[in-house]
Write a protein that holds these residues in place. Structure first.
Motif, PDB file in Angstrom:
ATOM      1  N   UNK A  96      17.355   7.322   3.730  1.00 32.78           N
ATOM      2  CA  UNK A  96      17.080   8.210   2.599  1.00 32.78           C
ATOM      3  C   UNK A  96      18.193   8.122   1.564  1.00 32.78           C
ATOM      4  N   UNK A  97      17.831   8.500   0.348  1.00 36.00           N
ATOM      5  CA  UNK A  97      18.868   8.631  -0.700  1.00 36.00           C
ATOM      6  C   UNK A  97      19.811   9.779  -0.352  1.00 36.00           C
ATOM      7  N   UNK A  98      19.231  10.800   0.281  1.00 40.76           N
ATOM      8  CA  UNK A  98      20.006  12.018   0.562  1.00 40.76           C
ATOM      9  C   UNK A  98      20.075  12.290   2.060  1.00 40.76           C
ATOM     10  N   UNK A  99      21.088  13.017   2.479  1.00 45.43           N
ATOM     11  CA  UNK A  99      21.199  13.342   3.891  1.00 45.43           C
ATOM     12  C   UNK A  99      20.135  14.376   4.250  1.00 45.43           C
ATOM     13  N   UNK A 100      19.947  14.579   5.523  1.00 43.79           N
ATOM     14  CA  UNK A 100      18.900  15.480   6.005  1.00 43.79           C
ATOM     15  C   UNK A 100      19.428  16.251   7.209  1.00 43.79           C
ATOM     16  N   UNK A 101      18.713  17.302   7.526  1.00 49.87           N
ATOM     17  CA  UNK A 101      19.018  18.061   8.743  1.00 49.87           C
ATOM     18  C   UNK A 101      17.907  17.771   9.746  1.00 49.87           C
ATOM     19  N   UNK A 102      18.274  17.337  10.945  1.00 46.35           N
ATOM     20  CA  UNK A 102      17.262  16.890  11.909  1.00 46.35           C
ATOM     21  C   UNK A 102      16.278  18.007  12.279  1.00 46.35           C
ATOM     22  N   UNK A 103      16.800  19.229  12.387  1.00 46.59           N
ATOM     23  CA  UNK A 103      15.922  20.370  12.700  1.00 46.59           C
ATOM     24  C   UNK A 103      14.915  20.570  11.575  1.00 46.59           C
ATOM     25  N   UNK A 127       0.830  -1.212   0.000  1.00 48.62           N
ATOM     26  CA  UNK A 127       0.000   0.000   0.000  1.00 48.62           C
ATOM     27  C   UNK A 127       0.865   1.263   0.000  1.00 48.62           C
ATOM     28  N   UNK A 128       1.987   1.204   0.712  1.00 49.67           N
ATOM     29  CA  UNK A 128       2.883   2.367   0.739  1.00 49.67           C
ATOM     30  C   UNK A 128       3.428   2.641  -0.660  1.00 49.67           C
ATOM     31  N   UNK A 129       3.823   1.583  -1.353  1.00 45.29           N
ATOM     32  CA  UNK A 129       4.292   1.754  -2.750  1.00 45.29           C
ATOM     33  C   UNK A 129       3.225   2.418  -3.607  1.00 45.29           C
ATOM     34  N   UNK A 130       1.959   1.976  -3.419  1.00 44.01           N
ATOM     35  CA  UNK A 130       0.876   2.518  -4.285  1.00 44.01           C
ATOM     36  C   UNK A 130       0.566   3.973  -3.920  1.00 44.01           C
ATOM     37  N   UNK A 131       0.450   4.264  -2.637  1.00 45.04           N
ATOM     38  CA  UNK A 131       0.062   5.625  -2.223  1.00 45.04           C
ATOM     39  C   UNK A 131       1.152   6.631  -2.590  1.00 45.04           C
ATOM     40  N   UNK A 150       5.695   4.870  -5.669  1.00 47.61           N
ATOM     41  CA  UNK A 150       7.139   4.638  -5.776  1.00 47.61           C
ATOM     42  C   UNK A 150       7.486   3.219  -5.319  1.00 47.61           C
ATOM     43  N   UNK A 151       7.443   2.256  -6.238  1.00 44.81           N
ATOM     44  CA  UNK A 151       7.751   0.848  -5.879  1.00 44.81           C
ATOM     45  C   UNK A 151       9.241   0.600  -5.628  1.00 44.81           C
ATOM     46  N   UNK A 152      10.046   1.634  -5.769  1.00 42.99           N
ATOM     47  CA  UNK A 152      11.499   1.424  -5.603  1.00 42.99           C
ATOM     48  C   UNK A 152      11.915   1.385  -4.133  1.00 42.99           C
ATOM     49  N   UNK A 153      11.033   1.834  -3.246  1.00 44.66           N
ATOM     50  CA  UNK A 153      11.392   1.893  -1.820  1.00 44.66           C
ATOM     51  C   UNK A 153      11.445   0.464  -1.262  1.00 44.66           C
ATOM     52  N   UNK A 154      12.563   0.109  -0.686  1.00 49.84           N
ATOM     53  CA  UNK A 154      12.674  -1.202  -0.027  1.00 49.84           C
ATOM     54  C   UNK A 154      11.935  -1.141   1.310  1.00 49.84           C
TER      55      UNK A 154
END
Ligand code: 2RA
Length: 336
Positions: A242-249, A209-213, A216-220
C-alpha cells in the motif's frame, strides 16, 4: 422479464440456471440457447421441460436480458445482434471486457457505473472477480501501490474436458486432454494461452481487468496463474503493497464488513479458506491475513471462491438484478 441463457448446456450455463432458481430471479419467460448441435435438446429446469433453441431464434424473441457464457467468438458475433433488438447482454467471455465502450462490472464495486444505455456488459474473469472483491475496500482505504499474485485455479475454469481429463488420469484411462500435460498429481503454470513477455492471457487479465474495475492503472500488478487438480474453486495468494500503512485489526474489520466477503482466519483452529469449503457458495473467502514482514505497508492475503458462481454465474445474475432493481432495462419493443 424475458431472460435468455446463451450457452445453457455448458458448465457455467448450468450454474446460471441453478443460481436463477436459488435467487428466485423474477422472469416471465426463459429461453435456453445453445449452438445448433444442441438445438431441440430437452432440459429440465425448475419443474419445466425446456427445448433448447438456436441463437437466431433467441434474437427474434427479443429477450429483455441475455446471460451469455458461450465463448468469445459467439459473444463477438451474437451479442451485438441481441443488443440491436434491444436486449441487454451480460457476457461472461473476455470478448468485451477491455473494450472502452463496455462496462466491466462487479456489482459490489462499480454497479453504479451502469446506465440504461449499456446493452453489452462484461462480466470479469473469475480470478479477477474474487480478488477485487477483497481488494477494492482496502484500496479505497489504503491505496494499493503494487500487487504480486499467485493463483491456484480449479480445472472447472477450463471446462468439462479438463474435469474429464482428471477423472481419466485418476482412473488410468486414456482419453481426450484439455492440457498439454497430465493434471493429476501435477500443477501447471499455464492458464489459457501464452501472450506477451512470457505472461499467459489469464495473468494479463488479472492485471488489465483490475486496473479497469478499480479505475486505477497506476497499481503495479504481476501474476502467476497456476492450474491445479481441484474442482471447488480458485485460490489466490496476494501480496499487497500500500501507499499508506495500515492497522491489521482494521484490515480484518474492513474485510468483515464488506458485502459478499467472509473472513475465515483462525490459524489456532486451522481455519482458513479452501476450495472444498468454498464450493457451491457465492461468497469470497479471505484468510491468512498477515503483515508482510519483509517490507513496510505490505499485507498477505489468501482468497478463495467458487469460480463458477461468484466468479461467473452469480456475478452475472447480480448485474441483472441490479439493472432490474434500478429500472435500467429498457424492454425491447415486441412486434404485435
Ligand atoms: C480459467 N478464468 O479458470 C479462466 C476461464 N474461466 O480457465
Amino acid at each position: 422479464m424475458r431472460v435468455a441463457v446463451v450457452g445453457a448446456t455448458g458448465m457455467v450455463g448450468n450454474v446460471m440456471l441453478q443460481v436463477l432458481k436459488e435467487r428466485n430471479f423474477n422472469f416471465t419467460e426463459l429461453y435456453l440457447v445453445a449452438s445448433e448441435r444442441s438445438v431441440g435438446k430437452k432440459v429440465e429446469f425448475n419443474g419445466t421441460t425446456y427445448s433448447v433453441i438456436g441463437l437466431q431464434d433467441a434474437v427474434n424473441l427479443k429477450p429483455d436480458i441475455a446471460l451469455f457464457s458461450a465463448g468469445g467468438n459467439t459473444s463477438l458475433e451474437w451479442a451485438p445482434k441481441f443488443a440491436e433488438v434491444g436486449t441487454t447482454v451480460i457476457d461472461n467471455s473476455s470478448a468485451w471486457r477491455m473494450n472502452p465502450n463496455n462496462k466491466l462490472i462487479v456489482p459490489e464495486i462499480n454497479a453504479s457505473e451502469l446506465t440504461e444505455n449499456d446493452k453489452i456488459i462484461a462480466n470479469p474473469n473469475c480470478s479477477t472477480i474474487q480478488m477485487v472483491m477483497a481488494l477494492a475496500p482496502l484500496h479505497s482505504k489504503y491505496k494499493m501501490k503494487r500487487l504480486v499474485i499467485s493463483t491456484y485455479q480449479s480445472i472447472t475454469g477450463t471446462g468439462v474436458k479438463a474435469v474429464q481429463q482428471l477423472e481419466n488420469e485418476v482412473n488410468g484411462i486414456q482419453g481426450e486432454t484439455a492440457y498439454p500435460h497430465p493434471i493429476h498429481k501435477n500443477a501447471l503454470p499455464h492458464c489459457d494461452v501464452f501472450e506477451e513477455a512470457g505472461y499467459t492471457k489469464e495473468e494479463l487479465k488479472l492485471t488489465r481487468e483490475t486496473h479497469k474495475i478499480l479505475n486505477d492503472p497506476s497499481i503495479g500488478i504481476t501474476a502467476t496463474a497456476v492450474r491445479i487438480p481441484v474442482v471447488g474453486g480458485h485460490s489466490e495468494s496476494v501480496n499487497i503493497e500500500f501507499e499508506n500503512d495500515f492497522d491489521l485489526t482494521e484490515v480484518r474489520k474492513v474485510l468483515s464488513q464488506t458485502p459478499g466477503v467472509i473472513v475465515q482466519d483462525n490459524i489456532e483452529n486451522n481455519e482458513y479458506p479452501m476450495p472444498l469449503s468454498a464450493h457451491g457458495k457465492d461468497e469470497v473467502f479471505v484468510g491468512r491475513i498477515r503483515r508482510d514482514l519483509s517490507q513496510p505497508n505490505s499485507l498477505n492475503l489468501w482468497i478463495v471462491s467458487d469460480n463458477l458462481r461468484k466468479g461467473a454465474a452469480t456475478n452475472a445474475i447480480q448485474i441483472a438484478e441490479y439493472l432490474a432493481s434500478e429500472n435500467l432495462i429498457k424492454s425491447p419493443t415486441l412486434s404485435v
